[in-house]
Design a protein around this motif. Structure first.
Motif, PDB file in Angstrom:
ATOM      1  N   ASN A 481       0.832  -1.196   0.000  1.00 28.85           N
ATOM      2  CA  ASN A 481       0.000   0.000   0.000  1.00 28.85           C
ATOM      3  C   ASN A 481       0.875   1.256   0.000  1.00 28.85           C
ATOM      4  OD1 ASN A 481      -2.860  -1.245   0.569  1.00 28.85           O
ATOM      5  ND2 ASN A 481      -1.471  -2.189   2.066  1.00 28.85           N
ATOM      6  N   THR A 483       0.345   4.183  -0.981  1.00 30.70           N
ATOM      7  CA  THR A 483      -0.343   5.417  -0.597  1.00 30.70           C
ATOM      8  C   THR A 483      -0.304   5.616   0.911  1.00 30.70           C
ATOM      9  OG1 THR A 483      -1.823   5.167  -2.493  1.00 30.70           O
ATOM     10  CG2 THR A 483      -2.486   6.715  -0.786  1.00 30.70           C
ATOM     11  N   SER A 484      -0.471   4.533   1.675  1.00 25.45           N
ATOM     12  CA  SER A 484      -0.429   4.626   3.137  1.00 25.45           C
ATOM     13  C   SER A 484       0.954   5.015   3.630  1.00 25.45           C
ATOM     14  CB  SER A 484      -0.847   3.283   3.759  1.00 25.45           C
ATOM     15  OG  SER A 484      -2.157   2.936   3.385  1.00 25.45           O
ATOM     16  N   ALA A 487       1.449   8.649   2.811  1.00 28.08           N
ATOM     17  CA  ALA A 487       0.669   9.509   3.701  1.00 28.08           C
ATOM     18  C   ALA A 487       1.408   9.704   5.019  1.00 28.08           C
ATOM     19  CB  ALA A 487      -0.712   8.900   3.940  1.00 28.08           C
ATOM     20  N   VAL A 520       6.234   5.131  -6.431  1.00 26.79           N
ATOM     21  CA  VAL A 520       4.935   5.765  -6.151  1.00 26.79           C
ATOM     22  C   VAL A 520       5.013   6.546  -4.850  1.00 26.79           C
ATOM     23  CG1 VAL A 520       2.511   5.336  -5.608  1.00 26.79           C
ATOM     24  CG2 VAL A 520       3.616   4.064  -7.457  1.00 26.79           C
ATOM     25  N   LEU A 524       4.466  10.558  -4.371  1.00 27.19           N
ATOM     26  CA  LEU A 524       3.338  11.019  -3.558  1.00 27.19           C
ATOM     27  C   LEU A 524       3.777  11.883  -2.379  1.00 27.19           C
ATOM     28  CD1 LEU A 524       0.983   7.884  -3.402  1.00 27.19           C
ATOM     29  CD2 LEU A 524       0.578  10.047  -4.592  1.00 27.19           C
ATOM     30  N   LEU A 528       1.257  14.895  -1.750  1.00 26.68           N
ATOM     31  CA  LEU A 528       0.247  14.882  -0.689  1.00 26.68           C
ATOM     32  C   LEU A 528       0.223  16.159   0.153  1.00 26.68           C
ATOM     33  CD1 LEU A 528       0.334  11.160   0.500  1.00 26.68           C
ATOM     34  CD2 LEU A 528      -1.421  12.327  -0.831  1.00 26.68           C
TER      35      LEU A 528
END
Length: 560
Positions: A481, A483-484, A487, A520, A524, A528
């Motif tokens: 993951n 994205t996690s 973040a 990625v 990001l 973000l």
């Protein structure tokens, strides 16, 4: 200057009289002459200035020729029937005449710095046929050296055949001499002929302060022989970077009052007891940087046993055919004792590859680094032993390091190792908390608690953010993951721009998935924070509009 000339000069405007001052004119031209291989036109500008008037000619030409990167520009100023170029090869096609030498002497005295061969940044470099060119230049109709005012000489790709021609360029004015041997071909051997040449070089330039004799070869056979023969002739050395030195040379270097930088290899046998006693007295008094290469940490321990030094930078490199779990703790303890009163800022420990069989990923306790905790000013710890030794890191050990080194800027415990000894993201955050200047880190981290599908609604650690970190090694950790992870990192370390540490050759599995996932994450992290800022502004705008509407409604109600 006669009276008429004085009257003429005095009648000129003040601005014109100013540029007639030689020192000021040189300063102005210095601003034009900023040497950079990617800045084109600098030399053309100076040549144009030289052609402008007689007043500009000499100072402009001095700057054009001051730093010569390759000998071919000087050869190209000679008559075209003297030399020829075939593809990228430049060679002489006849013997130099007195007229040729006369042209040569119009430029040679202007040169202060020479790099004898092409630098990789120059894509259109012309290759000299060295031995032919140097042989043709060996008998000028004037006393050597060829460049009488040379102060800096860099001689690259030296071979046993071309080494002797360095004598054409050494001058009493020379203060910096940098020699590097050829990357390919047979090893450079310091036989009787080369030793004699070395002695002659040393005697011809007694003012040397910076000396380097190195190899960029990737095999184990680099320079064969003692490279320290010239050192006895140079009492003013401030920087020495050479290969293996003798015990006598170590003692001599230890007495130099101005030596600030030393990079050398220790002999294959431990230093003698007598030498250790001599090193016990004040030695290496001005030393700021020490880099030592040896075959075994035991040899290094013997070197450090009686020594007391105060460097800012320490770098030790040794072969990996040893038991790191046994020798590294003792070595680190020894160097901390030798540098007990040192303002130490950087420590690098590197286990080199060799042909000796050794167990891979031998574990070593993180407690081995505890003697270094005394150096509160430490900026860089770089431990390079990937594949040969694994540090048993845990949260407590990392926290101890973070508290011991509050000024830490770079921490490399493991760049590419893959092991079960990992710290939690919580320990990683504490490291950033205690080390606000940390900009690059390689520590094995278990990202599994962050690598989840759902992203928490609240910012991690109440929005704590360390903005210095730009480089992160992830050590081959697989994630599902991205994205996690992004973040999390975009809050904790929003300025991370480089995430590295995957290598299928080292880890033995396909790195594409790791590469793509962390790519990625890397993209990001930069995106973000902008998304969050947009969301924050959107909420603020809505609140402001709501407040405005409420205020308007209240005003209308008040009128009724």
């Amino acid at each position: 200057m006669n009276m008429n000339t004085e009257n003429t000069v005095s009648s000129l405007p003040a601005s014109t009289r100013c540029i007639m001052i030689p020192e000021l004119l040189c300063k102005i031209f210095e601003q034009v002459h900023v040497f950079d291989p990617f800045v084109r036109g600098t030399a053309k500008t100076l040549v144009a200035l030289a052609l402008t008037c007689k007043l500009f000619s000499e100072p402009a030409l001095d700057l054009v020729w001051r730093d010569l990167h390759g000998f071919e520009p000087l050869i190209r100023c000679l008559p075209k029937n003297l030399w020829k170029q075939e593809e990228r090869k430049l060679e002489f096609q006849r013997t130099m005449t007195l007229d040729d030498w006369s042209i040569f002497r119009k430029y040679n005295y202007r040169i202060r710095s020479l790099v004898n061969r092409y630098h990789p940044l120059y894509m259109n470099h012309t290759i000299l046929r060295d031995t032919e060119i140097w042989r043709a230049l060996s008998s000028p109709p004037f006393s050597l050296p060829l460049l009488p005012n040379l102060t800096t000489l860099t001689w690259t790709e030296a071979t046993n055949e071309t080494f002797q021609y360095i004598l054409l360029f050494v001058t009493p004015r020379l203060t910096e001499l940098d020699i590097s041997v050829a990357r390919s071909g047979p090893p450079f051997t310091l036989g009787p002929s080369e030793q004699s040449t070395f002695s002659s070089i040393a005697k011809s330039c007694p003012s040397i302060s910076r000396f380097s004799f190195s190899s960029q070869r990737y095999d184990s056979q680099q320079i064969v022989g003692d490279t320290s023969i010239a050192l006895q002739f140079w009492p003013h050395l401030t920087s020495v970077k050479i290969g293996t030195v003798s015990e006598a040379a170590i003692l001599q270097l230890s007495n130099l009052p101005s030596l600030r930088v030393l990079e050398c290899g220790l002999p294959s046998t431990s230093i003698s007891t007598d030498a250790q006693k001599l090193l016990q007295r004040p030695a290496f008094c001005a030393l700021q940087e020490l880099t030592v290469t040896c075959k075994s940490p035991v040899i290094l321990e013997a070197f450090l046993e009686k020594l007391t030094i105060t460097p800012k930078i320490l770098s030790f490199r040794f072969a990996r055919g040893v038991d790191p779990a046994r020798v590294l703790p003792a070595l680190i303890s020894r160097l901390s004792s030798a540098c007990a009163r040192s303002p130490l800022q950087k420590v690098q420990l590197r286990i080199l590859d060799d042909d000796q069989p050794v167990d891979l990923n031998v574990p070593i306790g993180a407690a081995a680094f505890q003697p270094l905790f005394a150096f509160r000013n430490l900026r860089v710890l770089d431990f390079v032993a990937d594949g040969h030794c694994t540090v048993r890191m845990d949260d407590a050990s990392l926290l101890q390091m973070a508290k011991a080194w509050p000024h830490l800027e770079e921490l490399y415990i493991s760049r590419y190792s893959h092991s079960n000894y990992r710290v939690t993201p919580h320990a990683f955050v504490l490291l950033l908390w205690h080390c606000p200047r940390l900009r690059s880190v390689a520590v094995l981290i278990d990202w599994s608690t962050i690598d989840v599908h759902a992203i928490p609604p609240d910012l991690p650690y109440q929005g704590f953010s360390q903005k210095a970190l730009t480089n992160l090694f992830i050590n081959g950790w697989r994630i599902e993951n991205p994205t996690s992870i992004a973040a999390f990192l975009s809050v904790i370390a929003p300025n991370v721009r480089s995430i590295s540490g995957w290598d299928s050759d080292i880890h033995g599995y396909d790195s594409d998935a790791i590469d793509n996932s962390w790519t990625v994450v890397q993209s990001l992290i930069a995106t973000l924070p902008m998304v969050r800022e947009q969301g924050r502004r959107m909420v603020l705008n809505r609140l402001m509009r709501g407040s405005h509407n409420h205020h308007t409604t209240m005003q209308r109600g008040g009128r009724h």
